[in-house]
Design a protein around this motif. Structure first.
Motif, PDB file in Angstrom:
ATOM      1  N   LYS A   1      -7.638   1.751  -7.402  1.00 60.88           N
ATOM      2  CA  LYS A   1      -8.413   0.523  -7.224  1.00 60.88           C
ATOM      3  C   LYS A   1      -7.596  -0.549  -6.502  1.00 60.88           C
ATOM      4  N   GLU A   2      -6.306  -0.655  -6.872  1.00 62.10           N
ATOM      5  CA  GLU A   2      -5.439  -1.654  -6.234  1.00 62.10           C
ATOM      6  C   GLU A   2      -5.288  -1.367  -4.743  1.00 62.10           C
ATOM      7  N   ILE A   3      -5.121  -0.085  -4.403  1.00 66.63           N
ATOM      8  CA  ILE A   3      -4.962   0.298  -2.996  1.00 66.63           C
ATOM      9  C   ILE A   3      -6.239  -0.017  -2.220  1.00 66.63           C
ATOM     10  N   GLU A   4      -7.396   0.240  -2.845  1.00 63.74           N
ATOM     11  CA  GLU A   4      -8.675  -0.048  -2.200  1.00 63.74           C
ATOM     12  C   GLU A   4      -8.815  -1.552  -1.909  1.00 63.74           C
ATOM     13  N   GLN A   5      -8.441  -2.394  -2.907  1.00 62.84           N
ATOM     14  CA  GLN A   5      -8.516  -3.849  -2.722  1.00 62.84           C
ATOM     15  C   GLN A   5      -7.559  -4.323  -1.633  1.00 62.84           C
TER      16      GLN A   5
ATOM     17  N   ILE B   1       0.838  -1.208   0.000  1.00 63.67           N
ATOM     18  CA  ILE B   1       0.000   0.000   0.000  1.00 63.67           C
ATOM     19  C   ILE B   1       0.870   1.253   0.000  1.00 63.67           C
ATOM     20  N   LYS B   2       1.923   1.234   0.814  1.00 63.54           N
ATOM     21  CA  LYS B   2       2.821   2.385   0.893  1.00 63.54           C
ATOM     22  C   LYS B   2       3.503   2.639  -0.450  1.00 63.54           C
ATOM     23  N   ASN B   3       3.989   1.581  -1.094  1.00 60.45           N
ATOM     24  CA  ASN B   3       4.686   1.714  -2.383  1.00 60.45           C
ATOM     25  C   ASN B   3       3.746   2.227  -3.475  1.00 60.45           C
ATOM     26  N   LYS B   4       2.529   1.687  -3.489  1.00 53.99           N
ATOM     27  CA  LYS B   4       1.573   2.110  -4.521  1.00 53.99           C
ATOM     28  C   LYS B   4       1.106   3.543  -4.290  1.00 53.99           C
ATOM     29  N   THR B   5       1.028   3.964  -3.027  1.00 55.35           N
ATOM     30  CA  THR B   5       0.688   5.358  -2.720  1.00 55.35           C
ATOM     31  C   THR B   5       1.784   6.296  -3.219  1.00 55.35           C
ATOM     32  N   LYS B   6       3.045   5.890  -3.003  1.00 53.81           N
ATOM     33  CA  LYS B   6       4.159   6.702  -3.510  1.00 53.81           C
ATOM     34  C   LYS B   6       4.139   6.768  -5.032  1.00 53.81           C
ATOM     35  N   GLU B   7       3.813   5.633  -5.651  1.00 54.51           N
ATOM     36  CA  GLU B   7       3.725   5.592  -7.116  1.00 54.51           C
ATOM     37  C   GLU B   7       2.637   6.546  -7.615  1.00 54.51           C
TER      38      GLU B   7
ATOM     39  N   THR C   1      -8.383  -6.230   1.983  1.00 54.12           N
ATOM     40  CA  THR C   1      -7.703  -7.465   2.399  1.00 54.12           C
ATOM     41  C   THR C   1      -7.002  -7.274   3.742  1.00 54.12           C
ATOM     42  N   LEU C   2      -6.371  -6.092   3.913  1.00 50.87           N
ATOM     43  CA  LEU C   2      -5.667  -5.783   5.161  1.00 50.87           C
ATOM     44  C   LEU C   2      -6.643  -5.792   6.336  1.00 50.87           C
ATOM     45  N   ASP C   3      -7.826  -5.215   6.144  1.00 53.40           N
ATOM     46  CA  ASP C   3      -8.844  -5.198   7.212  1.00 53.40           C
ATOM     47  C   ASP C   3      -9.232  -6.609   7.622  1.00 53.40           C
TER      48      ASP C   3
END
Length: 619
Positions: free
Chosen positions: A596-600, A575-581, A604-606
């Motif tokens: 969308k990837e971060i949301e998915q 999540i951190k890497n994709k947020t930086k991207e 999953t994390l929850d």
């Protein structure tokens, strides 16, 4: 069908056309942002559309019974004494009823008969919902004391009051000039949700790039007196503008080549010869004007020298500061290191500016001390700007600091040359500062600070009133700035790009240090909220039963528990890497895919975090 349209608008300022022959329309539900460099006439155009000034050419046409709301950069409260005078419109019967009710219930000895009558009237007119809406909006903007004098409010408080009133009135068309100025980030995020709800029609000027992406569906760029339309958000605009710039560069080169040929033709013709083609002569002058205008586009240069910095930069030891019995800074210590890039985050009034004034020693702490290194040279960009005389020329304001300036590569240039670097041509250099736009004054302020070659740069809301082009240049300069940077900004884009550490301010609480940028911080906070959501009652009962039965965890569950810890860490890193991207791309489709990837991943994390908590209870 357009609910608002402009017809051949034209307006001048200081004997120069800002724009000419502008024609466009607004449909219901349009959310349009107006962008362009400072001084191109964006605010003037908004004032014309809001009927605050009359254009010198053309006119604005509204559909019948359309109500327009306008937010000025500097709202006018002439003739109004208190906040209540402004909030409750005189010709609005329901709002006046609410005001009478509020005044009655806050009276020490209210007339019960009159109060009951007011309550009945409130019920009949459905004023309770409107009262709730007014209070919700005003509370969000920290407006609580309705009898407070408007004259005692700061510039930021006045801007928030004007914006709150606009949201209460909910006009058919919102015309907003820099609506995010003087708002903290949480309020900006709330405002975004308000503006995209209910098919509101917006025409706004803002420098906030995340705000543009989240709110606007169309961008209109005002450039050299013309409007260019881009159907999409800010990321789409950047992509298409780059394509247009390439096309313009190609056209300019062709025009230059053609101009050289036509110039030679003009020179060869005898002066008195009457057979020269008039159409060709007119075409020559038209081409010359086009080429001159295209070639005049300048770029801002911030490559000034930075003073050498020693090993000891600045140290904060047990710093405390309180006002009216409330601790804003409480026993805070920190040692600044080379390359520190620190953002200050927190609501308005939580102590961020107080902290900056303590570092710069403009105010004294109640306890503790700040020790600056011998070579530390602070440059402090304040929200309020710098004071100048009404009759002071631009170049005189610069010469007050220095006649000559050393640039990054060691060359020395004059104050006039530096002004040209900062997009102030000679005609503006010798003009009065009071004639500059708000953004141009801010750019001049920034230039004066950088002229002093600071190696410890403190910026308090530097994005207010600056155009996006200047912000992009400032951003690139600050990314390469070798000194220490301390930044206060409601611009989430800038915080994400420029900081890797946050000082989190909460009123009455100690400052906490977070390693990461603002998006990292928000993601962490959201993850915490999801982790500690209230567990359903059934789950609680099941856990109590297991505890009473003293059920032991199985070997299989132990393995699962250990694997979940690793999986949770991996997902958080993803999540951190994709947020930086996301923060590093302007590709519109890629931004959607990453979101969308971060949301998915968050979902999953929850799920895995809840399972981990269940197993942790067993252990």
């Amino acid at each position: 069908m357009s609910i608002l349209s402009t017809e051949n608008l034209g307006h001048t300022f200081s004997d120069k056309w800002l724009f000419k022959d502008l024609t466009f329309g607004l449909q219901k539900g349009d959310r349009i942002a107006l962008v362009g460099i400072n001084g191109t006439g964006k605010s003037t155009l908004l004032k014309i559309i809001a009927s605050k000034i009359i254009p010198q050419e053309g006119n604005v046409v509204f559909s019948k019974d359309i109500k327009v709301g306008y937010l000025d950069q500097e709202p006018d409260f002439t003739g109004l004494l208190t906040i209540a005078d402004f909030i409750y419109t005189l010709n609005d019967a329901v709002q006046q009823l609410i005001r009478a009710y509020e005044s009655m219930i806050h009276s020490p000895n209210p007339d019960q008969q009159k109060l009951e009558k007011l309550i009945d009237q409130m019920t009949v007119t459905d004023a309770w919902n409107i009262e709730q809406k007014i209070k919700t909006i005003l509370t969000r903007f920290d407006i609580i004391d309705f009898e407070q004098k408007i004259a005692n409010l700061s510039g930021g408080q006045k801007k928030r009051l004007a914006l709150a009133k606009l949201l209460i009135d909910d006009p058919d068309i919102y015309i907003l000039d820099e609506p995010t100025n003087h708002l903290d980030i949480e309020t900006i995020e709330w405002l975004e949700k308000m503006l995209i709800s209910g098919q509101k029609t917006l025409l706004l000027v803002t420098h906030d790039r995340y705000f543009l992406d989240n709110v606007c569906t169309e961008i209109k760029e005002l450039h050299q007196g013309k409007l260019y339309t881009y159907k999409g958000n800010y990321s789409y605009f950047l992509e298409k503008k780059a394509e247009r710039a390439l096309m313009d560069a190609s056209t300019l080169e062709k025009n230059k080549n053609l101009l050289r040929k036509e110039l030679e033709w003009m020179r060869r013709q005898p002066q008195a010869r009457g057979t020269k083609s008039k159409a060709r002569i007119d075409a020559f002058y038209d081409l010359e004007e086009k080429t001159k205008n295209s070639a005049s586009t300048a770029s801002l240069d911030l490559n000034v020298k930075v003073s050498r910095q020693g090993n000891k930069i600045a140290e904060i030891h047990h710093l405390s500061k309180a006002y009216h019995g409330l601790n804003y800074i409480n026993n805070f210590s920190y040692i600044f290191k080379k390359g520190d890039r620190i953002g200050l985050a927190g609501k308005n009034g939580s102590g961020k500016t107080t902290f900056l004034n303590l570092i710069t020693q403009e105010i004294k702490p109640d306890q503790g001390q700040i020790i600056l290194g011998e070579t530390t040279k602070i440059g402090y960009y304040k929200q309020g700007g710098f004071p100048f005389q009404t009759n002071q020329r631009v170049i005189d304001a610069v010469k007050e600091v220095a006649e000559y300036i050393i640039m990054e590569k060691g060359e020395t240039i004059s104050a006039s040359q530096l002004l040209t670097h900062f997009l102030f041509p000679p005609e503006k250099q010798f003009g009065l500062i009071e004639k500059l736009s708000g953004g141009e004054k801010k750019r001049l302020q920034l230039m004066r600070i950088l002229m002093d070659n600071p190696n410890f740069l403190i910026l308090d809301e530097p994005t207010n009133d600056l155009d996006i082009d200047t912000l992009n240049i400032l951003e690139h300069f600050l990314m390469d700035f070798p000194g220490v940077l301390v930044l206060v900004s409601h611009d989430r884009f800038l915080l994400d790009k420029l900081t890797n550490q946050l000082f989190i301010f909460e009123k009455g609480k100690p400052i906490t240090i977070y390693n990461g940028n603002y998006s990292d911080y928000r993601l962490t906070e959201e993850t915490k909220k999801n982790l500690f959501k209230e567990i359903p009652e059934k789950t609680i009962i099941e856990k109590k039963d297991r505890t009473l039965d003293k059920k032991k965890i199985s070997f299989k569950e132990k393995i699962e528990y250990e694997q979940l810890e690793q999986e949770i860490n991996t997902i958080e890193a993803q999540i951190k890497n994709k947020t930086k991207e996301m923060n590093q791309t302007t590709d519109h489709q890629l931004l959607i895919d990453l979101s969308k990837e971060i949301e998915q991943l968050t979902t999953t994390l929850d799920q895995k975090s809840n399972r981990w908590l269940t197993l942790a209870e067993l252990i």
